[in-house]
Design a protein around this motif. Structure first.
Motif, short mmCIF file in Angstrom:
data_model
loop_
_atom_site.label_atom_id
_atom_site.label_comp_id
_atom_site.label_asym_id
_atom_site.label_seq_id
_atom_site.Cartn_x
_atom_site.Cartn_y
_atom_site.Cartn_z
N VAL A 124 0.83 -1.20 0.00
CA VAL A 124 0.00 0.00 0.00
C VAL A 124 0.87 1.25 0.00
CG1 VAL A 124 -1.65 1.37 1.36
CG2 VAL A 124 -1.97 -1.11 1.11
N SER A 125 1.89 1.26 0.85
CA SER A 125 2.77 2.43 0.96
C SER A 125 4.02 2.02 1.72
CB SER A 125 2.08 3.58 1.70
OG SER A 125 2.00 3.30 3.09
N ASP A 126 4.97 2.94 1.80
CA ASP A 126 6.18 2.65 2.57
C ASP A 126 6.03 3.08 4.03
OD1 ASP A 126 6.20 5.37 2.27
OD2 ASP A 126 8.18 5.49 1.32
N LYS A 127 4.84 3.51 4.42
CA LYS A 127 4.62 3.89 5.82
C LYS A 127 4.51 2.62 6.66
CE LYS A 127 2.41 8.32 4.90
NZ LYS A 127 1.21 9.19 5.10
N PRO A 128 5.21 2.57 7.79
CA PRO A 128 5.23 1.34 8.61
C PRO A 128 3.86 1.02 9.20
CG PRO A 128 6.27 3.14 9.79
CD PRO A 128 6.03 3.64 8.41
N PHE A 129 3.60 -0.25 9.41
CA PHE A 129 2.38 -0.67 10.10
C PHE A 129 2.75 -1.68 11.17
CE2 PHE A 129 2.98 -3.55 6.54
CZ PHE A 129 2.58 -4.79 6.98
N TRP A 130 1.83 -1.91 12.09
CA TRP A 130 2.04 -2.87 13.16
C TRP A 130 1.44 -4.22 12.76
CZ3 TRP A 130 0.13 0.31 18.07
CH2 TRP A 130 0.90 1.47 18.16
N PHE A 131 1.93 -5.28 13.38
CA PHE A 131 1.40 -6.62 13.09
C PHE A 131 1.08 -7.32 14.39
CE2 PHE A 131 2.18 -11.24 12.16
CZ PHE A 131 1.04 -11.41 11.38
N GLN A 132 -0.11 -7.95 14.44
CA GLN A 132 -0.55 -8.68 15.63
C GLN A 132 -0.38 -10.17 15.41
OE1 GLN A 132 -3.68 -10.58 15.40
NE2 GLN A 132 -3.33 -11.43 17.44
N LEU A 133 0.10 -10.86 16.44
CA LEU A 133 0.35 -12.30 16.33
C LEU A 133 -0.09 -13.02 17.59
CD1 LEU A 133 1.68 -14.46 14.46
CD2 LEU A 133 3.81 -14.06 15.70
N TYR A 134 -0.53 -14.27 17.41
CA TYR A 134 -0.82 -15.17 18.53
C TYR A 134 0.34 -16.17 18.65
CZ TYR A 134 -5.61 -13.67 17.43
OH TYR A 134 -6.74 -12.93 17.14
N MET A 135 0.48 -16.76 19.83
CA MET A 135 1.45 -17.84 19.99
C MET A 135 0.79 -19.13 19.51
SD MET A 135 4.58 -18.46 20.87
CE MET A 135 5.17 -17.27 22.09
N LEU A 136 1.27 -19.65 18.40
CA LEU A 136 0.75 -20.89 17.84
C LEU A 136 1.56 -22.08 18.36
CD1 LEU A 136 0.27 -19.68 14.16
CD2 LEU A 136 -1.40 -19.63 16.02
N ARG A 137 0.94 -23.24 18.32
CA ARG A 137 1.63 -24.44 18.82
C ARG A 137 2.92 -24.69 18.04
NH1 ARG A 137 -1.69 -27.44 22.12
NH2 ARG A 137 -3.92 -26.94 21.98
N THR A 156 6.96 -3.13 14.73
CA THR A 156 6.18 -3.16 15.98
C THR A 156 5.28 -4.38 15.97
OG1 THR A 156 6.22 -0.75 16.16
CG2 THR A 156 4.55 -1.92 17.45
N LEU A 157 5.49 -5.28 16.90
CA LEU A 157 4.72 -6.50 17.01
C LEU A 157 3.76 -6.39 18.19
CD1 LEU A 157 4.37 -9.48 15.98
CD2 LEU A 157 5.95 -10.14 17.81
N VAL A 158 2.48 -6.60 17.91
CA VAL A 158 1.45 -6.61 18.96
C VAL A 158 1.11 -8.07 19.23
CG1 VAL A 158 -0.88 -5.91 19.59
CG2 VAL A 158 0.55 -4.39 18.19
N PHE A 159 1.50 -8.55 20.40
CA PHE A 159 1.33 -9.97 20.69
C PHE A 159 0.16 -10.17 21.65
CE2 PHE A 159 2.34 -14.29 21.83
CZ PHE A 159 2.89 -14.78 20.65
N THR A 160 -0.86 -10.90 21.18
CA THR A 160 -2.08 -11.11 21.96
C THR A 160 -1.91 -12.30 22.90
OG1 THR A 160 -3.46 -10.18 20.21
CG2 THR A 160 -4.55 -11.60 21.81
N VAL A 161 -2.17 -12.07 24.20
CA VAL A 161 -1.93 -13.12 25.19
C VAL A 161 -3.20 -13.59 25.90
CG1 VAL A 161 0.45 -12.39 25.65
CG2 VAL A 161 -1.41 -11.36 26.97
N ASP A 162 -4.36 -13.04 25.52
CA ASP A 162 -5.59 -13.40 26.25
C ASP A 162 -6.47 -14.36 25.46
OD1 ASP A 162 -6.43 -11.67 24.30
OD2 ASP A 162 -7.54 -10.33 25.64
#
Length: 392
Positions: A124-137, A156-162
């Motif tokens: 889309v562009s060269d502007k940075p974006f964040w990425f969200q990840l879950y801990m997979l097996r 920037t990594l957004v890691f979901t823990v709930d």
């Protein structure tokens, strides 16, 4: 007012239009919460208990809403939260949302279970974006996805823990996307709903393909629709994850690490100890454990505990720029919005998200001016109270 004549401004405006335009199962997926949706309701209701203190006769001729979030410049203390299956709300919706976020000058967060892939968003562009990840097996998959994210410029990594297990979301069960629906329920939520939403069928169902989870397509090659991917992702959620795994993650991820899903002082402290650069106070929008406290009610405790050690963000229940002001006054560095942009996207596409973000900024700026502050850094606890009487 009929929705076809509604000029949308607020989150609720966009929600009303989205309900008309989306098939029932998709609207309920975005709109719903866990169990009886008690926490879903508390998330928004508890914001109304935070009363702004109006201040007059101060020079507010120039109000600046800009700040930094996770070390990144942002036009206001707002980021777009990750929305799973977001690409089903409009044609290639995550691409449209990224464009709108770029134009508004705020961060966009791509979900692990997005329809559009990391690579498609990066184009889309060269502007940075964040990425969200879950801990997979499968930690090998986690590592590969992290490498892909880094390769397209994510820092920037957004890691979901709930999400050790998926919350019981009754609307999804009734509509057949979480199992358990009757044959009639599935027909009503599926084919019957499609027939009554021909605009969505053409724009998204036909022209918005492929409907695969772009980031996971290579790992589930036999899947052909989001429901099959959802089943695979559900089987991959690792209920054995502990803070030791976050320490491992910290060791392999070189960028900023934000832990999303903290709802107690103890967990916030553990996240900081594990190496988090920021935490997000969140109850997953009321979609996990029903009955727990609202995010905004827990925020002050977390800020007091770890606010001097790490950045504290929050989500769940934010519906306006005034809510952003309230959260900032209680100590949040910023907020993430999910349902708001999802409704706006479903209602009006990229233009809807752009309009929503403009409304958020105007509301936030207005709240600042009417409370007598001109910089985000000046918004503090003395800008609000929790009772009308305390204003006098």
């Amino acid at each position: 007012m009929p929705t076809m004549n509604l000029v949308p401004v607020s989150t609720d405006d966009y929600r009303r239009i989205a309900e008309r335009k989306l098939p029932r199962f998709l609207f309920d997926y975005v709109d719903g919460g866990a169990f009886g949706e008690t926490t879903l309701a508390k998330n928004t209701a508890d914001f109304s208990k935070i009363v702004p203190k109006q201040r007059v006769m101060r020079d507010v001729s120039e109000v600046e809403t800009a700040t930094t979030l996770a070390g990144q410049q942002s036009a206001m203390p707002v980021a777009l939260a990750p929305v799973g299956m977001g690409g089903m709300l409009a044609r290639r919706a995550e691409v449209q949302a990224k464009r709108a976020a770029d134009a508004a000058g705020v961060p966009f967060t791509l979900s692990t279970v997005s329809i559009c892939s990391l690579e498609e968003i990066a184009a889309v562009s060269d502007k940075p974006f964040w990425f969200q990840l879950y801990m997979l097996r499968d930690r090998g998959i986690v590592t590969e996805i992290l490498d892909r994210a880094w390769g397209v410029g994510v820092r920037t990594l957004v890691f979901t823990v709930d999400l050790a297990v998926v919350g019981e979301r009754y609307r999804d069960v009734r509509n057949g996307i979480a199992g358990g629906a009757s044959a009639w329920g599935k027909f009503r939520a599926g084919p019957l709903s499609y027939l009554s939403h021909p605009g969505w069928v053409v724009d998204v169902g036909l022209k918005g393909k492929p409907h695969t989870f772009g980031n996971l397509a290579s790992y589930v090659p036999a899947a052909t629709d989001p429901t099959q991917y959802r089943e695979w992702v559900g089987s991959q959620f690792d209920a054995s994850v502990t803070w030791k795994d976050i320490e491992w993650l910290r060791g392999v991820w070189k960028g900023k690490l934000i832990i999303k899903g903290v709802l107690s002082v103890e967990d916030a402290t553990a996240a900081v100890t594990a190496g988090a650069d920021a935490v997000i106070v969140s109850n997953h929008g009321g979609r996990q454990l029903d009955g727990v406290a609202s995010s905004i009610s827990v925020l002050p405790q977390v800020v007091e505990s770890v606010g001097d050690k790490t950045e504290v963000l929050m989500d769940s229940g934010v519906r306006s720029g005034l809510d952003v002001f309230r959260a900032r006054a209680l100590g949040a560095n910023g907020v993430l919005i999910g349902r708001s942009w999802a409704f706006a996207m479903a209602a009006r596409g990229e233009a809807g998200v752009a309009g929503l973000l403009n409304a958020y900024r105007n509301e936030f700026k207005s709240a600042m001016a009417l409370c007598g502050v001109t910089k985000v850094s000046d918004i503090a606890g003395d800008c609000v109270t929790t009772s009308d009487a305390a204003q006098c």
